[in-house]
Write a protein that holds these residues in place. Structure first.
Motif, PDB file in Angstrom:
ATOM      1  N   GLN A   1      -0.890   6.427  -2.766  1.00  0.00           N
ATOM      2  CA  GLN A   1       0.318   5.997  -2.067  1.00  0.00           C
ATOM      3  C   GLN A   1       0.073   5.987  -0.566  1.00  0.00           C
ATOM      4  OE1 GLN A   1       3.039   4.931  -3.608  1.00  0.00           O
ATOM      5  NE2 GLN A   1       2.272   5.424  -5.655  1.00  0.00           N
ATOM      6  N   PRO A   2       0.869   5.232   0.200  1.00  0.00           N
ATOM      7  CA  PRO A   2       0.723   5.245   1.660  1.00  0.00           C
ATOM      8  C   PRO A   2       0.821   6.651   2.251  1.00  0.00           C
ATOM      9  CG  PRO A   2       2.134   3.424   0.996  1.00  0.00           C
ATOM     10  CD  PRO A   2       1.880   4.237  -0.237  1.00  0.00           C
ATOM     11  N   GLY A   3       1.697   7.475   1.677  1.00  0.00           N
ATOM     12  CA  GLY A   3       1.815   8.841   2.171  1.00  0.00           C
ATOM     13  C   GLY A   3       0.551   9.650   1.963  1.00  0.00           C
TER      14      GLY A   3
ATOM     15  N   SER B   1      -0.715  -0.470   0.805  1.00  0.00           N
ATOM     16  CA  SER B   1      -0.207  -0.950   2.093  1.00  0.00           C
ATOM     17  C   SER B   1      -0.078   0.243   3.048  1.00  0.00           C
ATOM     18  CB  SER B   1       1.155  -1.636   1.916  1.00  0.00           C
ATOM     19  OG  SER B   1       1.044  -2.778   1.084  1.00  0.00           O
ATOM     20  N   LEU B   2      -1.068   0.393   3.889  1.00  0.00           N
ATOM     21  CA  LEU B   2      -1.076   1.536   4.801  1.00  0.00           C
ATOM     22  C   LEU B   2       0.045   1.425   5.822  1.00  0.00           C
ATOM     23  CD1 LEU B   2      -4.919   1.914   5.456  1.00  0.00           C
ATOM     24  CD2 LEU B   2      -3.499   3.153   3.820  1.00  0.00           C
ATOM     25  N   ARG B   3       0.562   2.558   6.205  1.00  0.00           N
ATOM     26  CA  ARG B   3       1.604   2.600   7.225  1.00  0.00           C
ATOM     27  C   ARG B   3       0.997   2.448   8.613  1.00  0.00           C
ATOM     28  NH1 ARG B   3       4.370   8.085   4.742  1.00  0.00           N
ATOM     29  NH2 ARG B   3       5.336   7.124   2.885  1.00  0.00           N
ATOM     30  N   GLN B   4       1.873   2.185   9.565  1.00  0.00           N
ATOM     31  CA  GLN B   4       1.432   2.071  10.944  1.00  0.00           C
ATOM     32  C   GLN B   4       0.786   3.367  11.417  1.00  0.00           C
ATOM     33  OE1 GLN B   4       1.877  -0.847  13.223  1.00  0.00           O
ATOM     34  NE2 GLN B   4       0.216   0.416  14.025  1.00  0.00           N
ATOM     35  N   THR B   5       1.328   4.492  10.979  1.00  0.00           N
ATOM     36  CA  THR B   5       0.776   5.781  11.398  1.00  0.00           C
ATOM     37  C   THR B   5      -0.666   5.956  10.915  1.00  0.00           C
ATOM     38  OG1 THR B   5       1.863   6.729   9.446  1.00  0.00           O
ATOM     39  CG2 THR B   5       2.992   6.962  11.559  1.00  0.00           C
ATOM     40  N   SER B   6      -0.950   5.474   9.712  1.00  0.00           N
ATOM     41  CA  SER B   6      -2.317   5.578   9.190  1.00  0.00           C
ATOM     42  C   SER B   6      -3.277   4.724  10.000  1.00  0.00           C
ATOM     43  CB  SER B   6      -2.351   5.159   7.719  1.00  0.00           C
ATOM     44  OG  SER B   6      -1.617   6.051   6.903  1.00  0.00           O
TER      45      SER B   6
ATOM     46  N   THR C   1      -1.333  -7.170   7.514  1.00  0.00           N
ATOM     47  CA  THR C   1      -0.053  -6.641   7.049  1.00  0.00           C
ATOM     48  C   THR C   1       0.970  -6.460   8.162  1.00  0.00           C
ATOM     49  OG1 THR C   1      -0.913  -4.375   7.271  1.00  0.00           O
ATOM     50  CG2 THR C   1      -1.143  -5.430   5.120  1.00  0.00           C
TER      51      THR C   1
ATOM     52  N   ASP D   1      -1.702   8.987   4.878  1.00  0.00           N
ATOM     53  CA  ASP D   1      -1.253   9.689   6.087  1.00  0.00           C
ATOM     54  C   ASP D   1      -1.788  11.118   6.128  1.00  0.00           C
ATOM     55  OD1 ASP D   1       0.076   7.646   7.305  1.00  0.00           O
ATOM     56  OD2 ASP D   1       2.092   8.327   6.817  1.00  0.00           O
TER      57      ASP D   1
ATOM     58  N   ARG E   1      -5.460  -4.308   9.570  1.00  0.00           N
ATOM     59  CA  ARG E   1      -4.098  -4.072  10.081  1.00  0.00           C
ATOM     60  C   ARG E   1      -3.356  -5.382  10.320  1.00  0.00           C
ATOM     61  NH1 ARG E   1      -0.973  -4.733  13.966  1.00  0.00           N
ATOM     62  NH2 ARG E   1      -2.562  -6.036  14.948  1.00  0.00           N
TER      63      ARG E   1
END
Length: 409
Positions: free
Chosen positions: A236-238, A269-274, A301, A241, A298
């Motif tokens: 998961q994206p989390g 789908s990685l988050r912006q924070t990652s 997405t 992180d 990056r």
């Protein structure tokens, strides 16, 4: 035989008359206890024989007690069939005497064990949740993992429940293992096929990864990720992180590169924070090739840069000796961010000049460090000049470097 039957009937009628009109001796207070016992026995006997004769056509589950009448044999069912008991209880027996929230872990364990093994009844769910909540030591966790397979076997054989415990309970078990410091038991909760009836999900892995993050334990992180992949738990994206944060805190560029590619390959789908952590790490290392790959992933997405990814790309241009391109991307970033974030541009620009430049110089080889520092100093000076010509009037202090780092301002 006929004479015997008449004699039995006469004896029965006389007994009934005696009980309807008892003699004074039976009314003696000293004899009342015997009368009560006789009445209870007769009542039980009538109920027993009534149930026996009404169940005369049953074949299974009978005891060895038998009545013989001529050549026919009548088998008597066991007492459990006459007065059936509840095999599967959803409430705690004697709930008025027990309060699961107040019992010690061992006491709750003993209650559950007695319910399963001795009483053959399903212990209430509240007991299991209370046991999990009270686990605070490794010994408590051992009790928990001892009762879980027993409870699973009971559910399968007696309740005919073939589904494992839900993932919410598995997450609670993992959290209890982390709280008690029993990490090895927590790893068992990640097994897809286990004897404990647990249903693992990525949330269980997050409990262990957060513990690894708290203690900067990269080895535990690697161990958890291997278990996640082996048991086919969906990333998961989390998850990214937490993993990227551990890698950054422990300086493990090799691990963030390996796991980053794993997440991209899995289609997460990685988050912006990652992306912020990943690309910043590449910029600190001075790895231009990796920085370009991360930026490419990056951009597929996300349309706009964050302050972090924008400055990381600017640092990449500086490493390629393109200060004008670095200035252009910072200028675009300054124009696109909200007024609330504009002060952060100045902060990041000062960090670029002081912190990042020193950090990236330290990652160079001894032979190349002096030449690299001199070239970087020139490129940063040109970057600041280009920003001023583009209309950015920010107060940034230019620093001097040698091959070992900062020497003067």
């Amino acid at each position: 035989m006929y004479d015997k039957m008449q004699a039995i009937g006469l004896l029965t009628r006389r007994s009934a008359r005696v009980l309807r009109n008892p003699p004074p001796s039976l009314l003696n207070p000293l004899s009342m206890e015997r009368v009560d016992s006789c009445s209870e026995f007769c009542s039980l006997r009538r109920g027993f024989h009534s149930a026996a004769f009404s169940s005369g056509n049953m074949h299974g589950g009978f005891s060895n007690v038998e009545l013989y009448n001529r050549k026919d044999k009548l088998r008597i069912p066991p007492l459990s069939m006459v007065t059936p008991s509840r095999l599967y209880s959803s409430e705690a027996p004697g709930s008025a005497n027990y309060s699961a929230a107040e019992e010690a872990t061992k006491e709750i364990y003993d209650m559950m064990l007695d319910s399963i093994v001795e009483k053959r009844t399903a212990p209430p769910n509240a007991w299991l949740w209370s046991l999990i909540a009270k686990c605070s030591t490794t010994e408590d966790i051992k009790l928990l993992f001892d009762i879980l397979p027993k409870l699973r076997a009971f559910r399968l054989s007696n309740l005919k429940i073939h589904n494992d415990f839900n993932s919410a309970l598995c997450r609670a078990v993992t959290k209890a293992c982390v709280r008690a410091g029993a990490i090895d038991f927590g790893m068992k909760a990640l097994w897809k096929h286990n004897l404990y009836g647990l249903t693992p999900d990525i949330g269980c892995a997050h409990q262990l990864l957060l513990h690894a993050k708290q203690h900067n334990d990269a080895k535990l992180m690697v161990k958890v990720i291997k278990a996640v992949m082996k048991n086919s738990l969906p990333l998961q994206p989390g998850t990214a992180d937490i993993i990227f944060s551990i890698c950054c805190n422990t300086g493990r560029w090799d691990l963030i590169s390996k796991n980053g590619k794993r997440f991209v390959k899995a289609g997460v789908s990685l988050r912006q924070t990652s992306f912020d952590m990943w690309i910043e790490f590449a910029a600190r290392k001075g790895d231009v090739e990796s920085l370009c790959k991360i930026e490419n992933w990056r951009s597929q997405t996300m349309k706009q840069h964050s302050v972090s990814t924008g400055f990381s790309c600017a640092k990449g241009f500086l490493l390629e000796h393109k200060p004008e391109s670095a200035a252009a991307i910072i200028q675009v970033l300054y124009q696109t961010v909200s007024d609330f974030k504009k002060p952060s541009i100045t902060v990041e620009l000062q960090k670029l000049v002081s912190e990042w430049a020193l950090d990236v110089i330290k990652h160079q080889t001894d032979d190349n460090r002096k030449a690299f520092a001199a070239a970087l100093q020139i490129d940063i000076s040109e970057l600041i000049s280009a920003l001023q010509s583009l209309g950015m009037r920010e107060n940034v202090t230019m620093l001097q470097f040698n091959e070992n780092g900062l020497i003067s301002s």
